[in-house]
Design an enzyme around this catalytic site. Structure first.
Site, PDB file in Angstrom:
ATOM      1  N   HIS A 158       3.075  40.291 -16.255  1.00 27.98           N
ATOM      2  CA  HIS A 158       3.802  40.331 -17.537  1.00 27.98           C
ATOM      3  C   HIS A 158       5.076  41.153 -17.487  1.00 27.98           C
ATOM      4  O   HIS A 158       5.791  41.247 -18.478  1.00 27.98           O
ATOM      5  CB  HIS A 158       2.907  40.907 -18.641  1.00 27.98           C
ATOM      6  N   THR A 205       6.650  33.137 -23.274  1.00 27.87           N
ATOM      7  CA  THR A 205       6.492  31.983 -22.369  1.00 27.87           C
ATOM      8  C   THR A 205       5.256  31.127 -22.673  1.00 27.87           C
ATOM      9  O   THR A 205       5.262  29.935 -22.418  1.00 27.87           O
ATOM     10  CB  THR A 205       6.390  32.457 -20.899  1.00 27.87           C
ATOM     11  N   CYS A 263       6.896  28.211 -20.870  1.00 27.36           N
ATOM     12  CA  CYS A 263       6.400  27.862 -19.540  1.00 27.36           C
ATOM     13  C   CYS A 263       5.903  26.418 -19.583  1.00 27.36           C
ATOM     14  O   CYS A 263       5.001  26.087 -20.357  1.00 27.36           O
ATOM     15  CB  CYS A 263       5.267  28.810 -19.166  1.00 27.36           C
ATOM     16  N   GLU A 297       4.190  41.264 -22.156  1.00 26.34           N
ATOM     17  CA  GLU A 297       5.364  40.435 -21.805  1.00 26.34           C
ATOM     18  C   GLU A 297       6.502  40.721 -22.779  1.00 26.34           C
ATOM     19  O   GLU A 297       7.660  40.909 -22.392  1.00 26.34           O
ATOM     20  CB  GLU A 297       5.011  38.937 -21.850  1.00 26.34           C
TER      21      GLU A 297
END
Lengths: 280, 280
Positions: free
Chosen positions: A72, A159, A188, A124
């Site tokens: 992260h 993400t 992502c 993150e």
């Protein structure tokens, strides 16, 4: 009972890299630390702890040795502290998370107020926030009051979020007064494919299991999405957590797992579930 | 009957400028043309026609004299044709419309595919489209298939749209696959204030009148918004179009008017409406 496993689930590249990096370093060095859980999976963290990895919450707890920056990431301020202590740093930050940090910095330098769509308590996001000077984190529409009106906003997203939530938030921001929005898609793609794959499975089954850490953002997102389409969705960490009453009378079960859920957890769960006679 | 007139309605700066420019030129020159209706109001266009303004659809219809570029602007290609013919050009394009044209050009030059949220048949949008090489017009979500996936989109909006629609479209675009969005807020703040003012009035009245041209985008938007909150909303061009049966038994009427609706149309309508005995 019959079990359908999602086509895409389990370890992603970022997690695989973090784990293999840790495993390699543990064979080479004596004192190896991880700043926060290296991935959000209790079982995997415990396995690495047995191999010698020490997980600490603060830089202050480390005096010497090697420090792994988890998947992260970490804020520049934390990394600077580690460097100042003369510690050896091994960076296992996921490349996509690194990209969000870089983009946040660039947007700020280009005069945008950075808006991060995500959970402010997730590491993150905390690391991304540490990369920008002028930044606000918004989880949902109730947080939009944090954003200044008539300004230039540079928007990125955690993400592991879903395109649906990203779009919903952009729509809500777009209805407010703004002068300019620069939105970089930081989702992502692997996480999105897993979301699609999980939703596809959960629609076909009587009961759905989402395996993975309770703090794992991508696993929680899978569970959230599956619950929308199948209210018999259960988020479990491993086989031991299954209450067998819930499968009673059910015919088909679906299984998916977060990007930080190791293969052995999934395999054990599926094997045991298939062996169950649920009377369905 | 009792009549409430919206606090903000009627001529905006852009329209006032176009009309006064035309009136001035008509006193100075003999052959004065407008490329398309100078504003979207039949009554005003007729009044200017009586003063000598010739409205034409194509450059080809003009051989000599002076040409006024209307408030909605004209595409660079049309302006080039006028110049080639040696005609005198007076630009009465609204400054906000001019800004959208400029932004579309800049976004294109910066490598974005330009996305214009608006009505592709409206002259403002046709002129903006003429300013960009790589451009798509999207009116609503059903048009989004026109947009390429995983690309850099530079987004602007027809000046007379509502923030609500702008946000809704951004939300829908944000849910799709994209790499980057650069969104410039090109909405007319004056139009937004008129929308808010109209909605406020229509909620308090038994019947709502929106006065203005049927092709006038901002008037149509006012009518669309008022219909959402008051289904007794009527979009009329002037007093002659009123079917008196619709006010029968009603107590309070609301009146608003588009940015291209002249004051005398509004004043006549309000005066006559106040004098009506509707039995309400």
């Amino acid at each position: 009972m019959k079990v359908i496993v999602a086509e895409r689930c389990g370890f992603c590249h970022g997690v695989k890299n973090a784990i293999s990096t840790a495993e390699k370093i543990l064979t080479e060095e004596k004192q190896v630390y991880s700043l926060g859980a290296i991935i959000h999976n209790k079982d995997m963290v415990e396995r690495l702890a047995r191999a010698g990895l020490k997980t600490v919450d603060n830089v202050e707890e480390i005096q010497s040795g090697t420090v792994i920056i988890r998947s992260h990431g970490a804020a520049p301020e934390q990394i600077a502290k580690l460097k100042k202590k003369g510690l050896k740093i091994i960076d296992a930050t996921c490349v996509l998370v690194k990209r969000v940090q870089q983009i946040a910095k660039e947007l700020n330098n280009a005069g945008y107020k950075v808006v991060v769509i995500g959970n402010e308590n997730h590491p993150e996001i905390q690391a991304v926030v540490g990369c920008a000077r002028d930044v606000a984190v918004v989880a949902d529409e109730s947080d939009l009051h944090k954003l200044p009106k008539n300004s230039k906003l540079g928007i990125v997203c955690q993400t592991t979020e879903s395109p649906e939530h990203f779009g919903k938030m952009l729509g809500a921001i777009g209805k407010r007064e703004f002068s300019e929005l620069k939105v970089i898609n930081t989702l992502c793609k692997e996480a999105i494919k897993r979301q699609e794959s999980a939703v596809e499975v959960c629609k076909q089954v009587d009961i759905m299991f989402v395996l993975g850490g309770l703090k794992s953002a991508n696993t929680c997102k899978l569970a959230e999405l599956c619950k929308k389409y199948n209210n018999q969705t259960f988020h479990l960490q491993n086989w031991n957590e299954l209450d067998k009453n819930v499968v009673c009378g059910k015919n088909i079960a679906g299984v998916t797992a977060g990007a930080s859920t190791p293969e052995w957890i999934i395999a054990e769960f599926v094997k045991n579930l298939e062996a169950l006679d649920t009377g369905g």
